[in-house]
Design a protein around this motif. Sequence first.
Motif, short mmCIF file in Angstrom:
data_model
loop_
_atom_site.label_atom_id
_atom_site.label_comp_id
_atom_site.label_asym_id
_atom_site.label_seq_id
_atom_site.Cartn_x
_atom_site.Cartn_y
_atom_site.Cartn_z
N HIS B 153 11.63 65.90 71.73
CA HIS B 153 12.61 65.43 70.75
C HIS B 153 13.88 65.10 71.52
O HIS B 153 14.19 65.76 72.51
CB HIS B 153 12.87 66.52 69.70
N LEU B 154 14.63 64.10 71.06
CA LEU B 154 15.84 63.68 71.79
C LEU B 154 16.90 64.77 71.80
O LEU B 154 17.65 64.92 72.75
CB LEU B 154 16.43 62.42 71.15
N VAL B 155 16.98 65.54 70.72
CA VAL B 155 18.05 66.52 70.59
C VAL B 155 17.54 67.94 70.84
O VAL B 155 18.23 68.77 71.42
CB VAL B 155 18.69 66.42 69.19
N ASN B 313 22.15 49.67 71.50
CA ASN B 313 23.24 50.30 70.75
C ASN B 313 22.97 51.77 70.48
O ASN B 313 23.85 52.49 70.02
CB ASN B 313 23.43 49.61 69.39
N CYS B 314 21.76 52.20 70.73
CA CYS B 314 21.34 53.56 70.33
C CYS B 314 22.21 54.64 70.97
O CYS B 314 22.49 54.61 72.16
CB CYS B 314 19.88 53.76 70.75
N ILE B 315 22.64 55.60 70.15
CA ILE B 315 23.43 56.71 70.68
C ILE B 315 22.59 58.00 70.75
O ILE B 315 23.13 59.09 70.89
CB ILE B 315 24.74 56.94 69.88
N ARG B 316 21.26 57.85 70.65
CA ARG B 316 20.32 58.95 70.87
C ARG B 316 20.60 60.18 70.01
O ARG B 316 20.61 61.31 70.51
CB ARG B 316 20.33 59.38 72.36
N CYS B 317 20.81 59.93 68.73
CA CYS B 317 21.10 61.05 67.83
C CYS B 317 19.83 61.72 67.35
O CYS B 317 19.85 62.86 66.91
CB CYS B 317 21.92 60.57 66.65
N GLY B 318 18.72 60.99 67.36
CA GLY B 318 17.45 61.57 66.91
C GLY B 318 17.21 61.49 65.41
O GLY B 318 16.16 61.91 64.94
N ALA B 319 18.16 60.95 64.65
CA ALA B 319 17.99 60.91 63.18
C ALA B 319 16.74 60.12 62.78
O ALA B 319 16.06 60.47 61.83
CB ALA B 319 19.22 60.32 62.52
N CYS B 320 16.46 59.07 63.52
CA CYS B 320 15.30 58.25 63.15
C CYS B 320 13.99 58.99 63.41
O CYS B 320 12.98 58.73 62.75
CB CYS B 320 15.32 56.89 63.87
N LEU B 321 13.98 59.93 64.35
CA LEU B 321 12.78 60.74 64.57
C LEU B 321 12.59 61.69 63.38
O LEU B 321 11.49 61.83 62.85
CB LEU B 321 12.93 61.60 65.83
N PRO B 342 10.66 56.34 66.37
CA PRO B 342 10.83 54.90 66.12
C PRO B 342 11.60 54.19 67.25
O PRO B 342 11.17 53.14 67.71
CB PRO B 342 11.63 54.86 64.82
N ILE B 343 12.70 54.79 67.71
CA ILE B 343 13.46 54.10 68.75
C ILE B 343 12.67 54.09 70.05
O ILE B 343 12.71 53.12 70.81
CB ILE B 343 14.89 54.69 68.92
N GLY B 344 11.90 55.15 70.29
CA GLY B 344 11.05 55.18 71.48
C GLY B 344 9.99 54.09 71.45
O GLY B 344 9.65 53.51 72.47
N VAL B 373 18.84 55.50 58.19
CA VAL B 373 19.58 56.65 58.68
C VAL B 373 20.37 56.35 59.95
O VAL B 373 21.30 57.08 60.29
CB VAL B 373 18.67 57.87 58.98
N CYS B 374 20.05 55.29 60.63
CA CYS B 374 20.66 55.05 61.95
C CYS B 374 22.17 54.92 61.85
O CYS B 374 22.69 54.09 61.12
CB CYS B 374 20.07 53.79 62.60
N PRO B 375 22.91 55.74 62.60
CA PRO B 375 24.37 55.72 62.51
C PRO B 375 25.00 54.43 63.04
O PRO B 375 26.17 54.17 62.77
CB PRO B 375 24.81 56.91 63.35
N VAL B 376 24.24 53.65 63.80
CA VAL B 376 24.80 52.36 64.25
C VAL B 376 23.96 51.20 63.70
O VAL B 376 23.98 50.10 64.24
CB VAL B 376 24.95 52.29 65.78
N LYS B 377 23.24 51.49 62.63
CA LYS B 377 22.53 50.46 61.86
C LYS B 377 21.59 49.58 62.68
O LYS B 377 21.60 48.36 62.55
CB LYS B 377 23.55 49.59 61.11
N ILE B 378 20.83 50.22 63.54
CA ILE B 378 19.88 49.45 64.33
C ILE B 378 18.67 49.10 63.46
O ILE B 378 18.12 49.96 62.78
CB ILE B 378 19.42 50.26 65.57
N ASP B 379 18.27 47.84 63.49
CA ASP B 379 17.15 47.40 62.66
C ASP B 379 15.84 47.60 63.44
O ASP B 379 15.27 46.67 64.00
CB ASP B 379 17.34 45.92 62.29
N ILE B 380 15.39 48.85 63.45
CA ILE B 380 14.20 49.19 64.21
C ILE B 380 12.94 48.48 63.68
O ILE B 380 12.18 47.92 64.46
CB ILE B 380 14.00 50.72 64.28
N PRO B 381 12.71 48.48 62.36
CA PRO B 381 11.48 47.81 61.88
C PRO B 381 11.40 46.34 62.31
O PRO B 381 10.33 45.86 62.68
CB PRO B 381 11.59 47.93 60.36
S1 SF4 Z 1 18.88 56.79 64.52
FE1 SF4 Z 1 19.71 55.03 65.65
S2 SF4 Z 1 21.16 55.89 67.11
FE2 SF4 Z 1 19.93 57.59 66.35
S3 SF4 Z 1 18.26 57.78 67.87
FE3 SF4 Z 1 17.50 56.47 66.25
S4 SF4 Z 1 17.99 54.37 66.91
FE4 SF4 Z 1 19.20 55.78 68.18
#
Ligand code: SF4
Lengths: 252, 491
Positions: B153-155, B313-321, B342-344, B373-381
């Motif tokens: 896990h990232l965090v 842009n990812c700040i590696r918060c792990g929320a998307c996991l 998802p970001i991985g 949930v992404c805090p920087v609104k990354i459009d992962i899908p």
């Molecule tokens: S939610 Fe957004 S910022 Fe956080 S780890 Fe996933 S892609 Fe990165």
Amino acid sequence: MTTPETNETLGVPKAEFLQSVRQALGREDVPPAEPYPRLTETQAELEDQAAQIRRRLEENLPALLDKLAEMAALGGWKVHRASGVEEAIGYIESVARESGATNIVRSAQDVFDQVPVDAALTNLGLKVTTVLRDEANTREALREEIRQAGIGITGADYALAETGSLIILPRRGLSRLVSLVPPVHIALVRPEEVLESLDDLFLLRRLEYHQRGGEMGSYLNFITGPSRTADIEMTIVEGVHGPKEVHMVILG
Amino acid sequence: MPEIKTEQFFAASAAAMKNPKLRRALDRVGSGFDVARISAIDEVTPEVWEQWRQQGRDIKVHTIEHLDYYLDLLYTNVTAAGGQLHFANDASQANEIVAHIARTRNVKVATKSKSMVSEELELNPVLEAIGVEVWETDLGEYIIQLAKETPSHLVAPALHKSKEDVAELFTEKLGIPYDEDIFHMAATARTVLRDKFMEADLGISGANFVVAETGTLVIITNEGNGRLCTSAPRIHIGITGMEKVIPSMQDLAVFLRLLPRSATGQRITSYVSMITGPRRSDDEDGPEEFHLVLVDNGRSRMLADPALREALNCIRCGACLNICPVYQRIGGHAYGWVYPGPIGAVVSPMLIGLKQAKELPQASSLCGACREVCPVKIDIPRMLLDLRHKSAESPDKSQRSAKAAERTVARLYAMLMSSPRLLRLAVRCGRFLQKAERFIPFFSPLSKDGKWIKNAPLPPLSKWTRSRDLPTLPKQTFHEVWQKELSRDDS
Ligand code: SF4
């Protein structure tokens, strides 16, 4: 001790690295077409904003102190609001007694002129060391004192109402380790050190950076509550590498 | 680079789903991190949160679009503060920089605070090979270092381990009596690592942000090991990806609001440390040398692709996991490389190549929770779809996820759907087969109410129905209803 060569180029030279970034972006070597507003602010503009911040803080001080106390408690600080110097010292004595510490280290900040803790603690039979380097006290000797200490006491450079954080700027007289290595940390906060928000803090830091010709000191630390981990089964444990118990004494 | 196991994604995820211990661990992610995240957002109100997200995103987008400019500014200011900034194109170059510093400064012991990038580079074995003792000091990282595993896990890197696992590990590796009390185990780690911090010549940290305006490295931690790593040893090296730069110190205000809330639901972490150069001559303590190593290691490939650039842009918060229905079921290790979830699934194919990681973009139901949930609104899908497209259309067969049969099915499907006559014919055939099945004794493929196909008899449908049901053909298709009834109004 080896003397490192200064400015050795390791890895890829900067020009080459930046060129490959530019190529990936399909960009020429030019600054942003629209300059980043924050980076174009002059010192006079920052001073202006700082003056506004100071005015706002003065006007709202009582409310800000309440907010600081509230947020600090939520963040895990044991908050004590002392109406006077005597009371502050009394509180520190009681923390010292309860902790069972025999050695105490403290920083050399001017808040200790106002709140003379040394005499009171020495009277309790505790050894108090001020962490300030001189001929007799080398870095190594002081580090050992800090390791042996049961309590570290520091002042504040700022305290943030928004987050309940203590902000310290380690430098001469304020060791990085005094608030970190002993299992108990006591922080003294004076009303004039309180800021409202993260924005206030960073603006003041940037102003100082400008005023000192591009120097802001080597370190800044936010401290909000005790050291914590949740790495085993997401169970919160306090005091894993840093202090387990942290007290914020607000003078006012 | 760490062993890449992305190609075993299907086998690994199937195995993970059958592991009850892992399921219990993953349940804690949802009930712990995500619940805390939601209440932290409610506290500031979703409206304010939305404004912060937009601010954070705008800063990131601007910086990445002008990355060369900000890296240059960062270089100037790190140098002005008495530090050294080194650039590395790839993992081996980055590791060599660190190894060179360690060798020339006679480093014997190094302590590390958490750094995903150093996991990506697989730095530890390189240092160990030149005789440096390397200690991970984040409790989770320490646990997986002892277990010789990788983060899941990232965090929370050791999320997959139960307290019994950790107790056994400590007994085996540290020679202490078995004790599964979590508080005692944390205390043991404190004692063991405290000595190492004081002994260490070198502290290695990652960075959550680096500020171009002032040359400042920012680390956001809870344990205090990050503070020790950057305060006690005589040398500090920060290692991170080149995308971590932000323009102004003022920008930190919004990121310090976004990151802790998204990662753990905290208003702010116990510690935020900002390091600008080495200790000044009259400081009481702190490292004599400060180095920052910024790595590309495949990031410029993301930069060069406008469709995937925003992954930087990812700040590696792990929320998307924590929110992902796929991650919640299979955990981090099934993804087969350092960056899970998802970001991985976006980052890994870009960093290690689509060929090896082509299955990862398939590991999504495209539900869109990660984007929300992404805090920087990354459009992962959107990026997952883009990668699926790239994989499907690749002239290089080894990058394609679909087997020949699957591709044929897809092609037939496309043919069918683009020809009304063929489609009608197929529907009629299907209905005939659906009726005929009633005469097959015992093994009816249909559900009792006749609405679902539960076990289709022939491939490729039989593969589909192994884990899902397929709706049966209706008595009348929409097309037929339209023809017969609805279109009458028009005439
Ligand atoms: S939610 Fe957004 S910022 Fe956080 S780890 Fe996933 S892609 Fe990165």
